[in-house]
Motif scaffolding. Structure first.
Motif, PDB file in Angstrom:
ATOM      1  N   SER A  14       0.823  -1.188   0.000  1.00 23.16           N
ATOM      2  CA  SER A  14       0.000   0.000   0.000  1.00 23.16           C
ATOM      3  C   SER A  14       0.872   1.258   0.000  1.00 23.16           C
ATOM      4  N   LEU A  15       0.470   2.259  -0.775  1.00 29.48           N
ATOM      5  CA  LEU A  15       1.203   3.519  -0.831  1.00 29.48           C
ATOM      6  C   LEU A  15       0.256   4.656  -0.502  1.00 29.48           C
ATOM      7  N   LEU A  16       0.831   5.725   0.039  1.00 29.57           N
ATOM      8  CA  LEU A  16       0.031   6.903   0.342  1.00 29.57           C
ATOM      9  C   LEU A  16       0.411   8.009  -0.649  1.00 29.57           C
ATOM     10  N   ILE A  17      -0.606   8.548  -1.340  1.00 23.66           N
ATOM     11  CA  ILE A  17      -0.350   9.667  -2.248  1.00 23.66           C
ATOM     12  C   ILE A  17      -0.937  10.916  -1.621  1.00 23.66           C
ATOM     13  N   ALA A  18      -0.115  11.963  -1.474  1.00 23.69           N
ATOM     14  CA  ALA A  18      -0.627  13.221  -0.936  1.00 23.69           C
ATOM     15  C   ALA A  18      -0.419  14.307  -1.972  1.00 23.69           C
ATOM     16  N   GLY A  19      -1.506  14.935  -2.378  1.00 20.50           N
ATOM     17  CA  GLY A  19      -1.405  16.015  -3.357  1.00 20.50           C
ATOM     18  C   GLY A  19      -2.776  16.598  -3.576  1.00 20.50           C
ATOM     19  N   ASP A  20      -2.829  17.887  -3.943  1.00 24.05           N
ATOM     20  CA  ASP A  20      -4.146  18.508  -4.065  1.00 24.05           C
ATOM     21  C   ASP A  20      -4.743  18.358  -5.465  1.00 24.05           C
TER      22      ASP A  20
ATOM     23  N   THR B 293      -3.309   2.158  -3.468  1.00 20.78           N
ATOM     24  CA  THR B 293      -2.988   3.514  -3.031  1.00 20.78           C
ATOM     25  C   THR B 293      -4.145   4.132  -2.279  1.00 20.78           C
ATOM     26  N   ASP B 294      -3.792   5.012  -1.321  1.00 19.52           N
ATOM     27  CA  ASP B 294      -4.773   5.883  -0.693  1.00 19.52           C
ATOM     28  C   ASP B 294      -4.374   7.300  -1.039  1.00 19.52           C
ATOM     29  N   ILE B 295      -5.388   8.137  -1.282  1.00 17.10           N
ATOM     30  CA  ILE B 295      -5.091   9.503  -1.703  1.00 17.10           C
ATOM     31  C   ILE B 295      -5.528  10.484  -0.629  1.00 17.10           C
ATOM     32  N   ALA B 296      -4.604  11.391  -0.265  1.00 16.64           N
ATOM     33  CA  ALA B 296      -4.945  12.457   0.683  1.00 16.64           C
ATOM     34  C   ALA B 296      -4.738  13.773  -0.044  1.00 16.64           C
ATOM     35  N   THR B 297      -5.722  14.675   0.076  1.00 15.88           N
ATOM     36  CA  THR B 297      -5.566  15.944  -0.631  1.00 15.88           C
ATOM     37  C   THR B 297      -5.050  17.041   0.290  1.00 15.88           C
ATOM     38  N   SER B 298      -5.073  16.783   1.592  1.00 12.62           N
ATOM     39  CA  SER B 298      -4.567  17.801   2.503  1.00 12.62           C
ATOM     40  C   SER B 298      -3.516  17.177   3.412  1.00 12.62           C
ATOM     41  N   ALA B 299      -2.696  18.036   4.003  1.00 11.96           N
ATOM     42  CA  ALA B 299      -1.639  17.554   4.887  1.00 11.96           C
ATOM     43  C   ALA B 299      -2.251  16.859   6.110  1.00 11.96           C
ATOM     44  N   GLY B 300      -3.349  17.437   6.618  1.00 13.43           N
ATOM     45  CA  GLY B 300      -3.989  16.856   7.791  1.00 13.43           C
ATOM     46  C   GLY B 300      -4.437  15.429   7.514  1.00 13.43           C
ATOM     47  N   GLU B 301      -5.074  15.266   6.360  1.00 12.45           N
ATOM     48  CA  GLU B 301      -5.551  13.947   5.972  1.00 12.45           C
ATOM     49  C   GLU B 301      -4.368  12.980   5.825  1.00 12.45           C
ATOM     50  N   ALA B 302      -3.311  13.476   5.199  1.00 11.47           N
ATOM     51  CA  ALA B 302      -2.150  12.622   4.960  1.00 11.47           C
ATOM     52  C   ALA B 302      -1.549  12.155   6.282  1.00 11.47           C
TER      53      ALA B 302
END
Lengths: 829, 128
Positions: free
Chosen positions: A589-595, A614-623
């Protein structure tokens, strides 16, 4: 006190005041002691002087007693009267005592003891002559006595005594003189010392006073500054359009600005110390800890978080609000700042827009149905044969009504795509069927241009997709190809599985896509040549919509073209595997952080092809929340996030124990094109100074496991850090130190290290400048550990991004990088 | 060959007329038109038994879905295939119409020359 520049000078002033107080006390003590010594020595001198006078009077007494004895003896010698012997006897008796006393006094005085001995001898000689006189008188009578006295022995003795007495008195006088001189010099020294001490005292007091004055003045000034800052901030607070509410650690309202009063209809006094649930529809007091009532994860507050909540006015009216929550750590605990925006208007506009779009959709299409229908019937000959000219005009009207229909459809599609309302009905399907269906739909259209369409035979290509939307994409590609093909040309359609991708390609025999048009071919209303629109009847929206649809499918739409030799458009979609879990199980599993949702989707698709979920986070808090709870092999972080920037996120991850060792790959958006496409990438780890041996060790250890003893290039301008690192890694790797960019470049020209530890602030530039040099011809980058004390701020952030963009690495290398990184991780475990 | 009996319901006169032209290009179609949902229900109440009903969605008064619901309540027309004709036919909406009991949706503006063929094709595929 937010002004740090005052702290040290305030400290200096306090130190000066303290020093001068100490100095004054010390000077006072020294002065007091000197005065005390002066008094002591003066009284000692006084005693010595008195003693000297006493000695002189004793000397005089001895002399007087001798004279008394002589006087008594003379009286007796002359008269023979026995009464004269009485004072004589008294004087002789006292003389012995006086001589003894004088002896005691003079024994310590040098020279005086000899004089005393002489005096004693002379006194007894004198006494003997006196005695001889008395004896002569009493035994021999007056004449014999006169003869004895007249012999002169008595006078001679008396003269000798006078000389000795004079000597003794002179010695005492000299002694007294010496004492007085000593006393005088001592008094002078004391005077000078006391004056000097008092001067020093005055100076110390002046310095201390000045320091205190400075300190007080500085305090006054900083209080003034703080007051000015507070006033300024109060003005900003009160004039902000958004409502701002500050909350104490238990969730009670501390302060509200004017906009908040206006928005909620309460006065500030009414809200003071009330629970936050007065304003927002959140769980009321006591039900859950305060912060969790506002936001799910408390950690999110570090980076700030925006929540859509429901607000309640004093009059009970409910209003939709956006609440931006930020933590504010004060000495009294974690306070919260809530910035509240009333989004009633936004909601209303959104609703209006929806209604408008719906109206356009219906109201325009209704008359068009009649127009296009009638024209279609006429053009189709339903009303019988028409004269040629009329048929030609009807044909023009008909094709333009068709174009209007397409334009409306396209505009509605764009609207749906942009508002995110397009819902894909995803089912398992064969891309070859889609190709076939589209081909059948476009055949008639292509015939108008005398163009033939053909689908090359091949195996099925299973994908997941929305059949109607995919047909829309392929239809667009086919009709474009038909439009731009010469009469008698052939448009070839081919579907094949390539690796993990199902690829549908449409190749035409037109004159290709002009170089100047390639960059904007997928933009809205893009036409290669304005006159083309009329000639070919397109809306300029088709490819933009097609690309959006492809990307919503986790796919990609792209083209290859050589001017004059036609063009090939490719639609790539993820191939559905027989065992969809097989791929995921391999990678992890990978974490992608980007808006940017598109970048994230492209990455997700590409990585799923490589077997990663993959899991996607659009904000730093979420990431941060995801990274703390999920089991990720690595995090891919875009430098641009909704609420923060990538570098801050990396620092936040590094600051937490549970996410500290998560490998990080920085992705930089391709800024040049306005839209991010996730094409430029770089491998980075970002460490903060001070030196963290274990982290460096891990980074190097991972590389060491992959084979031979690794070579590490360490670029840092601090020779001590270079030395410490070299020592720390001595057993694992060969560390090559470089103190400047220039030295690093010289080394890199000849060697290719396995890892680079890079400081940012170097004497001849920023370490970041080195990044573009690290990518070899095949596109592989040397792993870099950024290791710096340099603060990332608004100014350096874009610089990092620019450099990363320069050091772009192709998308296909990302998967390789991720694989290497996670492979090492596994090896490590 | 028995004719295909079609009942077309639309509040727009022009569209009814264009559709009539279009459908009557097919000699095997026997068409009746109705200007509203309630008019359509009245036609059915007379005892007219169409093979398919083409029903506009947005109509003043009784709209398409409302009309469909009332048609379904009549036992003799419970199985009559209904095709919605609408200008609002995004993928989500099409699904929604199917759930209401329509066999399919024809999107406006329709192709007049191929309308009859399209109706026959829908009926053929739904009969399978």
């Amino acid at each position: 006190m937010s002004n740090p520049s005052h702290a040290p000078s305030g400290r200096r002033v306090r130190l000066a005041a303290l020093l001068s107080v100490g100095l004054v006390s010390a000077l006072l003590a020294v002065t007091g002691y000197e005065l005390y010594r002066e008094f002591r020595s003066a009284s000692a001198l006084h005693a010595q002087v008195a003693d000297s006078h006493e000695t002189r009077s004793k000397i005089q007494e001895v002399f007087s007693l001798l004279q008394d004895a002589e006087t008594g003896q003379r009286g007796y010698v002359i008269t023979g009267d026995e009464r004269y012997l009485e004072p004589y006897d008294q004087a002789v008796d006292s003389l012995n005592r006086a001589l003894a006393e004088l002896g005691q006094r003079t024994v310590r005085t040098p020279g005086q003891a000899e004089n005393h001995t002489d005096l004693v001898a002379l006194a007894s000689r004198k006494r003997a002559t006196l005695q001889a006189g008395i004896r002569a008188r009493s035994e021999g009578g007056a004449a014999e006595a006169v003869a004895v006295v007249s012999s002169g022995a008595g006078k001679e003795a008396m003269d000798d005594i006078r000389v000795v007495i004079g000597r003794m008195i002179a010695v005492e006088a000299k002694e007294l003189e010496a004492l007085s001189a000593r006393s005088q010099s001592r008094t002078l020294r004391t005077e000078v010392l006391v004056v000097l001490l008092f001067m020093a005292l005055v100076a110390a007091l002046a310095v201390g006073g000045f320091a205190v004055w400075r300190y007080v003045r500085m305090r006054e000034m900083s209080v003034g500054r703080i007051q000015a800052t507070a006033a300024r901030q109060q003005a900003i607070f009160d004039s902000a359009m958004d409502a701002i509410v500050t909350l104490n650690p238990s969730g009670s309202i501390e302060s509200v600005n004017r906009a908040a009063e206006a928005m909620f209809g309460y006065t500030a006094e009414e809200l003071s110390r009330r629970d936050v649930s007065t304003l927002f529809e959140v769980a009321s007091v006591g039900e859950r800890p305060f912060l969790s009532r506002l936001t799910e994860a408390q950690g999110q507050l570090d980076a700030g978080v925006v929540r859509e909540l429901v607000g309640r006015r004093k009059d009970g009216v409910i209003l939709p609000i956006d609440v931006a929550l930020t933590a504010m750590d004060l000495p009294t605990g974690r306070h919260t700042v809530a910035v509240i925006r009333d989004i009633t208007e936004r909601r209303r506009v959104e609703a209006m827009k929806d209604a408008f779009v719906s109206t356009v959709s219906h109201e325009l299409r209704t008359p068009l149905t009649s127009i296009a229908g009638s024209l279609g019937l006429l053009a189709g000959g339903a009303a019988g044969q028409m004269p040629d000219k009329a048929a030609r005009l009807i044909g023009i009207a008909h094709s333009n009504s068709q174009r209007l229909v397409r334009l409306i459809n396209d505009i509605l599609d764009v609207e749906k795509l942009e508002s995110g309302q397009l819902v894909l009905a995803l089912v398992d399907l064969d891309l070859r069927d889609i190709a076939q269906r589209s081909l059948e739909g476009v055949n008639g259209y292509a015939e108008q241009f005398g163009v033939s369409l053909s689908l090359a035979p091949g195996a099925p290509a299973p994908v997941r997709g929305d059949a109607d939307r995919l047909v829309q994409v392929v239809t667009n590609l086919l009709s474009n190809a038909a439009k731009f093909s010469p009469r008698g040309g052939n448009v070839r359609l081919c579907v094949q599985a390539e690796g993990r991708i199902a690829r549908l390609s449409v190749t035409d025999e037109g004159f290709g896509i002009p170089e100047t048009f390639r960059a904007r071919i997928f933009s809205k209303f893009a036409q290669a040549d304005a006159t083309d629109t009329r000639a070919k009847g397109g809306t300029g929206l088709g490819l933009s919509i097609a690309r959006e649809i492809a990307e919503r499918h986790g796919g990609r739409l792209w083209f290859e073209s050589a001017e004059g030799e036609g063009a090939t458009f490719h639609l790539d979609l993820p191939l559905v595997h027989d065992d969809p879990q097989a791929g995921a199980a391999q990678g992890g599993s990978l974490l992608i952080a980007g808006d940017d949702a598109d970048t994230a989707r492209v990455l997700r698709e590409m990585l799923s092809v490589e077997g990663f979920t993959t899991d996607i986070a659009t904000s730093a808090g979420e990431a941060i929340t995801l990274a703390r709870t999920g089991d990720y092999k690595a995090a891919l972080i875009d430098l641009s996030l909704r609420d923060s920037d990538g570098i801050s996120l990396i620092r936040a991850l590094r600051a937490r124990v549970e996410t500290r060792s998560l490998p990080v790959i920085v992705i930089s958006s391709d800024v040049g094109r306005g839209r991010a496409r996730g094409r430029s990438l770089e491998v980075l780890d970002w460490l903060e100074k001070p030196f963290d041996q274990s982290r460096i060790h891990n980074a190097v250890g991972a590389i060491a496991r992959s084979g031979a003893r690794p070579k590490v290039l360490h670029v840092d301008d601090d020779p001590d850090i270079l030395e410490v690192t070299r020592a720390a890694l001595a057993e694992t790797a060969d560390v090559m130190p470089a103190e400047s960019l220039d030295a690093a470049r010289r080394y890199l020209a000849k060697h290719r290290p396995d890892l680079i530890i890079l400081d940012l602030g170097l004497p001849d530039g920023s370490g970041l400048e080195l990044l573009p040099d690290l990518i070899d011809e095949s596109g592989r980058s040397i792993p870099v550990v950024i290791y710096s004390a340099q603060e990332m701020d608004a100014a350096t952030g874009p610089a990092v991004e620019a450099v990363l963009t320069k050091s772009r690495m192709s998308l296909t290398h990302l998967a390789r990088t991720v694989r290497t990184l996670t492979g090492k991780q596994q090896g490590e475990r | 060959m028995t004719p295909l009996k079609v009942l077309h319901v639309d509040d727009e006169d022009d569209i009814r007329e264009v559709a009539a032209f279009a459908l009557e290009l097919d000699p095997g179609v026997e068409l009746r038109s109705a200007p509203s949902g309630s008019a359509a229900l009245a036609v059915l109440a007379e005892g007219y038994a169409p093979d398919v009903i083409l029903l506009d969605v947005m109509m003043p008064g009784l709209d398409g879905p409302g009309t469909l619901k009332q048609i379904r309540e009549q036992p003799e027309h419970g199985d009559t295939p209904v095709i919605f004709m609408t200008a609002r036919a995004q993928s989500g909406e099409v699904e929604q119409y199917r759930r209401l009991g329509a066999v399919d949706v024809i999107v406006k503006p329709f192709d007049p020359m191929g309308l009859a063929a399209e109706v026959r094709a829908i009926l053929a595929s739904s009969a399978q």
